[in-house]
Design an enzyme around this catalytic site. Sequence first.
Site, PDB file in Angstrom:
ATOM      1  N   GLY A 295      34.554  39.396  69.611  1.00  0.00           N
ATOM      2  CA  GLY A 295      33.518  38.147  68.539  1.00  0.00           C
ATOM      3  C   GLY A 295      32.296  38.943  69.294  1.00  0.00           C
TER       4      GLY A 295
ATOM      5  N   ALA B 147      30.652  37.619  71.028  1.00  0.00           N
ATOM      6  CA  ALA B 147      30.537  36.656  72.787  1.00  0.00           C
ATOM      7  C   ALA B 147      31.465  37.697  73.262  1.00  0.00           C
ATOM      8  CB  ALA B 147      30.734  35.287  72.927  1.00  0.00           C
TER       9      ALA B 147
ATOM     10  N   ALA C  25      29.126  36.406  60.778  1.00  0.00           N
ATOM     11  CA  ALA C  25      28.076  35.590  60.257  1.00  0.00           C
ATOM     12  C   ALA C  25      27.680  36.286  59.219  1.00  0.00           C
ATOM     13  CB  ALA C  25      27.509  35.488  61.599  1.00  0.00           C
ATOM     14  N   GLN C  26      27.025  35.313  58.340  1.00  0.00           N
ATOM     15  CA  GLN C  26      26.137  36.128  57.094  1.00  0.00           C
ATOM     16  C   GLN C  26      23.642  36.286  58.087  1.00  0.00           C
ATOM     17  OE1 GLN C  26      27.180  34.092  53.596  1.00  0.00           O
ATOM     18  NE2 GLN C  26      28.897  34.692  53.951  1.00  0.00           N
ATOM     19  N   GLY C  27      23.431  34.813  58.066  1.00  0.00           N
ATOM     20  CA  GLY C  27      22.263  34.246  58.150  1.00  0.00           C
ATOM     21  C   GLY C  27      22.310  35.223  59.649  1.00  0.00           C
TER      22      GLY C  27
ATOM     23  N   GLU D 289      15.632  29.309  57.531  1.00  0.00           N
ATOM     24  CA  GLU D 289      17.034  28.444  57.924  1.00  0.00           C
ATOM     25  C   GLU D 289      17.154  27.134  57.533  1.00  0.00           C
ATOM     26  OE1 GLU D 289      20.482  30.042  59.339  1.00  0.00           O
ATOM     27  OE2 GLU D 289      20.654  31.707  58.381  1.00  0.00           O
TER      28      GLU D 289
ATOM     29  N   HIS E 242      29.614  23.337  57.434  1.00  0.00           N
ATOM     30  CA  HIS E 242      28.173  23.503  56.074  1.00  0.00           C
ATOM     31  C   HIS E 242      27.933  23.134  54.668  1.00  0.00           C
ATOM     32  CE1 HIS E 242      26.282  26.604  54.877  1.00  0.00           C
ATOM     33  NE2 HIS E 242      26.107  27.431  56.001  1.00  0.00           N
TER      34      HIS E 242
ATOM     35  N   ARG F 123      22.043  20.471  58.449  1.00  0.00           N
ATOM     36  CA  ARG F 123      23.119  21.011  58.310  1.00  0.00           C
ATOM     37  C   ARG F 123      24.393  19.390  57.845  1.00  0.00           C
ATOM     38  NH1 ARG F 123      25.342  26.536  60.298  1.00  0.00           N
ATOM     39  NH2 ARG F 123      23.835  27.327  59.203  1.00  0.00           N
TER      40      ARG F 123
ATOM     41  N   HIS G 266      33.188  23.918  60.330  1.00  0.00           N
ATOM     42  CA  HIS G 266      31.790  25.901  59.854  1.00  0.00           C
ATOM     43  C   HIS G 266      32.241  26.131  62.027  1.00  0.00           C
ATOM     44  CE1 HIS G 266      29.668  28.930  58.979  1.00  0.00           C
ATOM     45  NE2 HIS G 266      28.692  28.145  59.954  1.00  0.00           N
TER      46      HIS G 266
ATOM     47  N   GLU H  99      31.498  30.275  71.563  1.00  0.00           N
ATOM     48  CA  GLU H  99      31.868  29.431  70.261  1.00  0.00           C
ATOM     49  C   GLU H  99      32.872  28.819  71.324  1.00  0.00           C
ATOM     50  OE1 GLU H  99      31.970  29.481  66.389  1.00  0.00           O
ATOM     51  OE2 GLU H  99      32.945  27.268  65.881  1.00  0.00           O
TER      52      GLU H  99
ATOM     53  N   ARG I 228      24.542  21.806  65.271  1.00  0.00           N
ATOM     54  CA  ARG I 228      24.266  23.580  65.692  1.00  0.00           C
ATOM     55  C   ARG I 228      22.714  23.144  64.510  1.00  0.00           C
ATOM     56  NH1 ARG I 228      25.565  28.678  64.688  1.00  0.00           N
ATOM     57  NH2 ARG I 228      26.229  27.510  62.469  1.00  0.00           N
TER      58      ARG I 228
ATOM     59  N   SER J  34      24.364  30.072  67.051  1.00  0.00           N
ATOM     60  CA  SER J  34      25.097  30.503  67.407  1.00  0.00           C
ATOM     61  C   SER J  34      25.606  31.453  68.321  1.00  0.00           C
ATOM     62  CB  SER J  34      26.458  29.792  67.121  1.00  0.00           C
ATOM     63  OG  SER J  34      25.925  29.734  65.933  1.00  0.00           O
ATOM     64  N   LEU J  35      24.806  32.451  67.308  1.00  0.00           N
ATOM     65  CA  LEU J  35      24.896  33.805  67.277  1.00  0.00           C
ATOM     66  C   LEU J  35      24.239  34.304  69.089  1.00  0.00           C
ATOM     67  CD1 LEU J  35      25.114  35.986  63.973  1.00  0.00           C
ATOM     68  CD2 LEU J  35      26.939  35.671  65.904  1.00  0.00           C
TER      69      LEU J  35
HETATM   70  C1  LIG Z   1      31.322  32.486  57.438  1.00  0.00           C
HETATM   71  C2  LIG Z   1      30.610  31.900  58.845  1.00  0.00           C
HETATM   72  C3  LIG Z   1      29.212  32.628  58.368  1.00  0.00           C
HETATM   73  C4  LIG Z   1      28.506  32.027  59.778  1.00  0.00           C
HETATM   74  N1  LIG Z   1      26.950  32.929  59.761  1.00  0.00           N
HETATM   75  C5  LIG Z   1      26.240  32.678  60.926  1.00  0.00           C
HETATM   76  C6  LIG Z   1      24.928  33.154  61.292  1.00  0.00           C
HETATM   77  O1  LIG Z   1      24.396  33.235  60.245  1.00  0.00           O
HETATM   78  N2  LIG Z   1      24.501  32.935  62.480  1.00  0.00           N
HETATM   79  C7  LIG Z   1      24.953  32.352  63.824  1.00  0.00           C
HETATM   80  O2  LIG Z   1      24.702  31.951  64.755  1.00  0.00           O
HETATM   81  N3  LIG Z   1      25.945  31.983  63.173  1.00  0.00           N
HETATM   82  C8  LIG Z   1      26.888  31.642  62.251  1.00  0.00           C
HETATM   83  N4  LIG Z   1      28.010  31.812  62.247  1.00  0.00           N
HETATM   84  C9  LIG Z   1      29.011  31.039  63.878  1.00  0.00           C
HETATM   85  C10 LIG Z   1      29.324  32.479  64.609  1.00  0.00           C
HETATM   86  O3  LIG Z   1      29.335  33.287  63.935  1.00  0.00           O
HETATM   87  C11 LIG Z   1      30.185  32.289  65.277  1.00  0.00           C
HETATM   88  O4  LIG Z   1      30.175  31.008  66.013  1.00  0.00           O
HETATM   89  C12 LIG Z   1      30.033  32.863  66.493  1.00  0.00           C
HETATM   90  O5  LIG Z   1      30.428  34.724  65.936  1.00  0.00           O
HETATM   91  C13 LIG Z   1      31.503  33.131  67.517  1.00  0.00           C
HETATM   92  O6  LIG Z   1      31.105  33.986  68.295  1.00  0.00           O
HETATM   93  P1  LIG Z   1      32.616  34.338  69.165  1.00  0.00           P
HETATM   94  O7  LIG Z   1      32.048  35.573  69.410  1.00  0.00           O
HETATM   95  O8  LIG Z   1      32.697  33.482  70.767  1.00  0.00           O
HETATM   96  O9  LIG Z   1      34.357  34.111  68.429  1.00  0.00           O
HETATM   97  P2  LIG Z   1      34.328  35.046  67.305  1.00  0.00           P
HETATM   98  O10 LIG Z   1      33.650  36.008  66.580  1.00  0.00           O
HETATM   99  O11 LIG Z   1      35.600  33.731  66.329  1.00  0.00           O
HETATM  100  O12 LIG Z   1      35.843  35.691  68.098  1.00  0.00           O
HETATM  101  C14 LIG Z   1      36.766  35.444  68.864  1.00  0.00           C
HETATM  102  C15 LIG Z   1      37.636  36.051  69.267  1.00  0.00           C
HETATM  103  O13 LIG Z   1      38.681  35.842  70.179  1.00  0.00           O
HETATM  104  C16 LIG Z   1      39.497  36.615  69.921  1.00  0.00           C
HETATM  105  N5  LIG Z   1      40.906  35.352  69.730  1.00  0.00           N
HETATM  106  C17 LIG Z   1      41.424  34.206  70.233  1.00  0.00           C
HETATM  107  N6  LIG Z   1      42.010  33.910  70.466  1.00  0.00           N
HETATM  108  C18 LIG Z   1      43.159  34.999  71.475  1.00  0.00           C
HETATM  109  C19 LIG Z   1      43.884  34.873  72.463  1.00  0.00           C
HETATM  110  N7  LIG Z   1      44.502  33.967  72.841  1.00  0.00           N
HETATM  111  N8  LIG Z   1      44.070  35.768  72.744  1.00  0.00           N
HETATM  112  C20 LIG Z   1      43.263  37.456  72.471  1.00  0.00           C
HETATM  113  N9  LIG Z   1      41.951  36.958  72.059  1.00  0.00           N
HETATM  114  C21 LIG Z   1      42.440  36.081  70.765  1.00  0.00           C
HETATM  115  C22 LIG Z   1      39.840  36.863  68.299  1.00  0.00           C
HETATM  116  O14 LIG Z   1      40.590  37.592  68.177  1.00  0.00           O
HETATM  117  C23 LIG Z   1      38.232  37.405  68.547  1.00  0.00           C
HETATM  118  O15 LIG Z   1      38.128  38.120  68.607  1.00  0.00           O
HETATM  119  C24 LIG Z   1      28.643  32.030  61.088  1.00  0.00           C
HETATM  120  C25 LIG Z   1      30.224  31.399  60.747  1.00  0.00           C
HETATM  121  C26 LIG Z   1      31.092  31.843  59.792  1.00  0.00           C
HETATM  122  C27 LIG Z   1      32.818  31.351  60.418  1.00  0.00           C
END
Ligand SMILES: Cc1cc2nc3c(=O)[nH]c(=O)nc-3n(C[C@H](O)[C@H](O)[C@H](O)COP(=O)(O)OP(=O)(O)OC[C@H]3O[C@@H](n4cnc5c(N)ncnc54)[C@H](O)[C@@H]3O)c2cc1C
Length: 493
Positions: free
Chosen positions: A20, A22, A53-55, A121, A233, A274, A331, A355, A366, A371-372
């Site tokens: 994702g 991160a 992620a939208q916002g 927001e 959310h 929120r 959420h 996350e 939060r 979070s992004l």
């Molecule tokens: C609908 C929605 C809208 C949002 N809008 C916003 C926004 O506008 N602004 C904001 O700041 N935040 C927003 N958030 C929150 C934010 O998107 C997330 O907190 C953030 O994107 C998390 O990123 P990440 O890289 O930590 O995890 P993720 O993007 O969830 O990525 C996790 C990755 O880990 C992989 N994975 C999981 N388990 C394993 C495993 N065992 N082995 C290998 N790979 C694995 C998955 O396949 C994926 O590739 C939103 C969330 C959602 C659901």
Amino acid sequence: MSERAAARSLQADVAVIGAGAAGLFAALCAAREGASVALVSATPLAQTASYWAQGGLAAALAADDSPELHLRDTERAGRGIVRRSAAEILVREAPDRVHHLQALGVRFDADRFGRLALGLEGGHSVRRIVHAGGSATGRRVVRQLSALAASDERITVLEGTRARALWRMEDHCRGLLLEDGRAVGARAVVLATGGAAALWSRTTNPPGSQGIGLLLAHAAGAELADLELVQFHPTAVIGVPHREGFLITEAIRGEGATLHDASGQRFVDELAPRDEVARAIQRLLQQTGAEAVGLDMRMIDPALFPNVVAALRSAGLDPTRELVPVAPAAHYMMGGIVTDLDGRSTVPGLYAVGESSCTGLHGANRLASNSLSECFVFARRAVAAALANELPARPPTTAELERLRDQPALPAAGADTRAALWRHAGIVRSGDGLALLLASEHPLVRLIASCALARSESRGAHQRSDHPHSDPVFEHMHAVVAADESLAWQRWQ
Ligand SMILES: Cc1cc2nc3c(=O)[nH]c(=O)nc-3n(C[C@H](O)[C@H](O)[C@H](O)COP(=O)(O)OP(=O)(O)OC[C@H]3O[C@@H](n4cnc5c(N)ncnc54)[C@H](O)[C@@H]3O)c2cc1C
């Protein structure tokens, strides 16, 4: 492991688990420092929370804004348990990360003068949300970062396979075992596996967000914290086939959309943090027995949020003409793998970002779009710390692999487990309901329940019907779960 799989095992300076925002950013930062990277992604890119992620990203970039103001809003939303040192880093470094992303080719929306267009927001006192494609921010950012990762020869992308166990030797995390039998040896492992909100039956998250990374880390001896703190959310679509749980970004309320009860009355400040808005909706639903409240976004220019409007129209609902039925849904997990301010978990060599991590930055609620920003700010810091690790990468021996393979399979939560979590650890919980979850077959559900039971107060996203008020005893306190599952309260500053 078969001979063939053994032959395909690899070594890298850094193994990043999760692709994702991160994970991708961590991989790119490491590669740009000259390190070799193995990037493991269980799911296609479109199934990460980041892609959805939208916002946008919160960063103090406006002339009338400052890191101090961003810090104040973050602490206010976090309800007395934000770890100030982590929040200070976020607000100070977020603007640089926005510029960093631009330098990597991410094109954020601009106003007619070519300046970054900033959205508003809930909980933010000024406009500070950087976005792309209106409400397609995650999609745009992830696409660009994944294109860069795929074309970087220092990054080996291992797609469609999951991390099955972390390999810990002499107290250090030395790599991981994949479900397909391959092993990765690394100087450091960065977990970026996302959150756990899809453990709840009503969720805005993709199905894979079930906290597997937390279980991997915990099995390797890492501490987890704040598992009771899950954000709901306020505005997820409900009762619209094929769009259950679809999130309507808060940025739309920032542009003037309003919430209404069945008689058309407004009942809450739509731009409050929120937890407040979600609770007001939940209270109304309980009082009236209704399934949803109405989000009126008819006055919003559909061109500002094209993907939201298109998604609703494709489900047969025209938000430019009718109200959208919405209700709260799980959420975002504020808790996760305990890390310091450089992403270090409590196991040397193991880092966590995004996350899946818990720096304490978000407190009990939060602030929207932090979070992004957190993904980019802390991924970069974690990579810098990880690369300082001198331990050479080596493959596991046959005996070490045998031991890794003996670890129990990672659990998936079925419909009953998810429904139980929604029922007993939803927006309002009680001691009696939470106690039932202690008998769950799912280990993370049990840990969530014990943290939620231990926090015998209401604070931010954690509302207890049997303890309806905040208790000053819990101020700045975080529930930390040790490897042996014992729970201790720690004060984080
Ligand atoms: C609908 C929605 C809208 C949002 N809008 C916003 C926004 O506008 N602004 C904001 O700041 N935040 C927003 N958030 C929150 C934010 O998107 C997330 O907190 C953030 O994107 C998390 O990123 P990440 O890289 O930590 O995890 P993720 O993007 O969830 O990525 C996790 C990755 O880990 C992989 N994975 C999981 N388990 C394993 C495993 N065992 N082995 C290998 N790979 C694995 C998955 O396949 C994926 O590739 C939103 C969330 C959602 C659901």
